[in-house]
Design a protein around this motif. Structure first.
Motif, mmCIF file in Angstrom:
data_model
loop_
_atom_site.group_PDB
_atom_site.id
_atom_site.type_symbol
_atom_site.label_atom_id
_atom_site.label_comp_id
_atom_site.label_asym_id
_atom_site.label_seq_id
_atom_site.Cartn_x
_atom_site.Cartn_y
_atom_site.Cartn_z
ATOM 1 N N HIS A 11 -69.882 28.367 -64.627
ATOM 2 C CA HIS A 11 -69.048 29.721 -64.996
ATOM 3 C C HIS A 11 -69.136 30.930 -65.598
ATOM 4 N N ALA A 12 -68.921 30.408 -66.717
ATOM 5 C CA ALA A 12 -70.022 31.802 -67.391
ATOM 6 C C ALA A 12 -71.455 31.986 -68.077
ATOM 7 N N PHE A 13 -72.154 30.267 -67.436
ATOM 8 C CA PHE A 13 -73.711 30.681 -67.293
ATOM 9 C C PHE A 13 -74.360 31.435 -66.083
ATOM 10 N N ALA A 14 -73.557 30.961 -65.754
ATOM 11 C CA ALA A 14 -73.695 31.771 -64.378
ATOM 12 C C ALA A 14 -73.632 33.051 -63.891
ATOM 13 N N VAL A 15 -72.689 33.675 -65.205
ATOM 14 C CA VAL A 15 -72.709 35.260 -65.248
ATOM 15 C C VAL A 15 -73.468 35.781 -65.989
ATOM 16 N N GLY A 16 -74.334 35.658 -67.388
ATOM 17 C CA GLY A 16 -75.515 35.100 -67.628
ATOM 18 C C GLY A 16 -76.435 35.334 -66.924
ATOM 19 N N LEU A 17 -76.458 34.497 -65.722
ATOM 20 C CA LEU A 17 -77.453 34.144 -64.899
ATOM 21 C C LEU A 17 -77.948 35.799 -64.108
ATOM 22 N N ALA A 18 -76.582 35.714 -63.244
ATOM 23 C CA ALA A 18 -76.303 36.602 -62.152
ATOM 24 C C ALA A 18 -76.760 38.323 -62.740
ATOM 25 N N VAL A 36 -58.694 26.680 -73.477
ATOM 26 C CA VAL A 36 -60.419 26.217 -72.405
ATOM 27 C C VAL A 36 -59.982 26.772 -71.250
ATOM 28 N N LEU A 37 -58.424 26.106 -70.145
ATOM 29 C CA LEU A 37 -58.228 27.123 -69.545
ATOM 30 C C LEU A 37 -57.608 28.918 -69.323
ATOM 31 N N GLY A 38 -57.398 29.360 -70.570
ATOM 32 C CA GLY A 38 -57.646 30.879 -70.500
ATOM 33 C C GLY A 38 -58.897 31.102 -70.897
ATOM 34 N N TRP A 39 -59.845 30.693 -71.618
ATOM 35 C CA TRP A 39 -61.016 31.041 -71.562
ATOM 36 C C TRP A 39 -62.120 31.129 -70.399
ATOM 37 N N TRP A 40 -62.032 30.612 -69.431
ATOM 38 C CA TRP A 40 -62.266 30.330 -68.089
ATOM 39 C C TRP A 40 -61.724 31.190 -67.074
ATOM 40 N N ASP A 41 -59.925 30.857 -67.401
ATOM 41 C CA ASP A 41 -60.024 31.878 -66.633
ATOM 42 C C ASP A 41 -60.821 33.987 -66.884
ATOM 43 N N GLY A 42 -60.653 34.288 -67.994
ATOM 44 C CA GLY A 42 -61.661 35.367 -68.467
ATOM 45 C C GLY A 42 -62.960 35.017 -67.712
ATOM 46 N N GLN A 43 -63.668 33.569 -67.737
ATOM 47 C CA GLN A 43 -65.215 33.676 -67.231
ATOM 48 C C GLN A 43 -65.186 33.695 -65.319
ATOM 49 N N ARG A 44 -63.868 33.629 -65.199
ATOM 50 C CA ARG A 44 -63.948 34.219 -63.416
ATOM 51 C C ARG A 44 -63.890 34.938 -63.242
ATOM 52 N N LEU A 45 -63.393 36.023 -63.707
ATOM 53 C CA LEU A 45 -63.203 37.452 -63.369
ATOM 54 C C LEU A 45 -64.504 38.119 -63.681
ATOM 55 N N ALA A 46 -64.862 37.877 -65.292
ATOM 56 C CA ALA A 46 -66.738 37.816 -65.545
ATOM 57 C C ALA A 46 -67.293 37.400 -64.582
ATOM 58 N N LEU A 47 -66.888 36.272 -63.748
ATOM 59 C CA LEU A 47 -68.471 35.954 -62.527
ATOM 60 C C LEU A 47 -68.079 37.083 -61.588
ATOM 61 N N ARG A 48 -67.029 37.373 -61.021
ATOM 62 C CA ARG A 48 -66.415 37.257 -59.410
ATOM 63 C C ARG A 48 -67.609 39.323 -60.366
ATOM 64 N N GLU A 49 -66.993 39.315 -60.795
ATOM 65 C CA GLU A 49 -67.463 41.375 -61.236
ATOM 66 C C GLU A 49 -69.186 40.706 -61.486
ATOM 67 N N ALA A 50 -69.822 39.855 -61.778
ATOM 68 C CA ALA A 50 -71.826 40.109 -61.836
ATOM 69 C C ALA A 50 -72.151 39.462 -60.344
ATOM 70 N N LEU A 51 -71.156 38.581 -59.607
ATOM 71 C CA LEU A 51 -71.703 38.191 -57.909
ATOM 72 C C LEU A 51 -71.441 39.257 -57.255
ATOM 73 N N ALA A 52 -70.465 40.651 -57.380
ATOM 74 C CA ALA A 52 -70.303 41.984 -56.710
ATOM 75 C C ALA A 52 -71.162 42.594 -56.281
ATOM 76 N N LYS A 53 -72.180 42.563 -57.266
ATOM 77 C CA LYS A 53 -74.158 42.776 -56.809
ATOM 78 C C LYS A 53 -74.137 43.197 -55.312
ATOM 79 N N ALA A 54 -75.176 43.832 -55.145
ATOM 80 C CA ALA A 54 -75.506 43.067 -53.972
ATOM 81 C C ALA A 54 -76.329 41.848 -53.857
ATOM 82 N N PRO A 55 -75.960 41.257 -52.132
ATOM 83 C CA PRO A 55 -76.292 39.744 -52.152
ATOM 84 C C PRO A 55 -77.715 39.807 -52.866
ATOM 85 N N GLU A 56 -79.125 40.967 -52.484
ATOM 86 C CA GLU A 56 -80.504 40.630 -52.316
ATOM 87 C C GLU A 56 -80.680 41.110 -53.564
ATOM 88 N N ALA A 57 -80.410 41.224 -54.852
ATOM 89 C CA ALA A 57 -80.533 41.959 -56.260
ATOM 90 C C ALA A 57 -80.489 40.726 -57.112
#
Length: 205
Positions: free
Chosen positions: A44-51, A67-88
């Motif tokens: 999930h964290a890696f996908a943030v950077g890719l997105a 790691v559980l707490g860190w994952w929670d933070g990365q999930r929030l970051a992932l949702r924000e990163a993926l909230a852009k236009a799908p075709e971007a």
């Protein structure tokens, strides 16, 4: 697909907490639940950077609570990163293949769903999740037409579910059954699909 990431990540976390960090993951015999959670947190964290077109190699903490707490933070970051236009456009680690934000959203939805099954396999009662035909058929399509070609995996196969059929190449392996079971079969997870021939050339990573 954004909602699917949340749904399956929540299910994965519930199973992980119920099983405990030291429990063996029966779907992935070399892993404990701690290993599995560290893996999905890294992905999930890696996908943030890719997105966001800034790839970086994350470093998950080693402790279970950390790691559980860190994952929670990365999930929030992932949702924000993926909230852009799908075709971007997004960063592609696959030479010769372009990738969009929508592609990473779909990839993370199915990556998380499959690992939810792995977390549930650590429970005494085993996996209880069944995927809807719509989600499972999409997962089959994503595996065959998106992921496998980008990973350089090829093979002759005919895939049949009650809703759809895929034919790749000539006569070869055949997989048929409920979409949920075919989806699991392609990912090498326990299933009730009918499989004839050799699926090894298309084996999931």
């Amino acid at each position: 697909m954004l909602e699917a990431i949340d749904v399956h990540a929540d299910g994965l976390k519930r199973a992980a907490l119920a099983a405990g960090p030291a429990a063996p993951v029966h779907n992935c015999p070399k892993w404990t639940v701690h290993d599995l959670v560290t893996h999905i947190a890294f992905v999930h964290a890696f996908a943030v950077g890719l997105a966001v077109n800034r790839p970086a190699k994350p470093s998950p903490p080693s402790g279970w609570d950390d790691v559980l707490g860190w994952w929670d933070g990365q999930r929030l970051a992932l949702r924000e990163a993926l909230a852009k236009a799908p075709e971007a456009p997004a960063f592609s680690p696959y030479p010769g293949f372009a990738v969009t934000v929508g592609d990473w959203t779909r990839r993370m939805a199915h990556e998380t769903a499959i690992h939810r099954l792995d977390a549930e396999s650590a429970l005494e009662e085993g996996p209880g999740t069944r995927f809807s035909p719509a989600f499972a058929n999409d997962g089959i399509d994503e595996f065959l037409t998106y992921l496998a070609p980008r990973l350089g995996k090829t093979g002759d196969v005919r895939i049949t579910t009650p809703e759809r059929t895929w034919t790749i190449g000539g006569p070869g392996a055949e997989v048929s059954g409920a979409a949920d079971d075919v989806y699991r079969a392609l990912w090498g997870r326990p299933h009730r699909a009918s499989v004839t021939g050799d699926l090894a050339p298309l084996a999931a990573p």
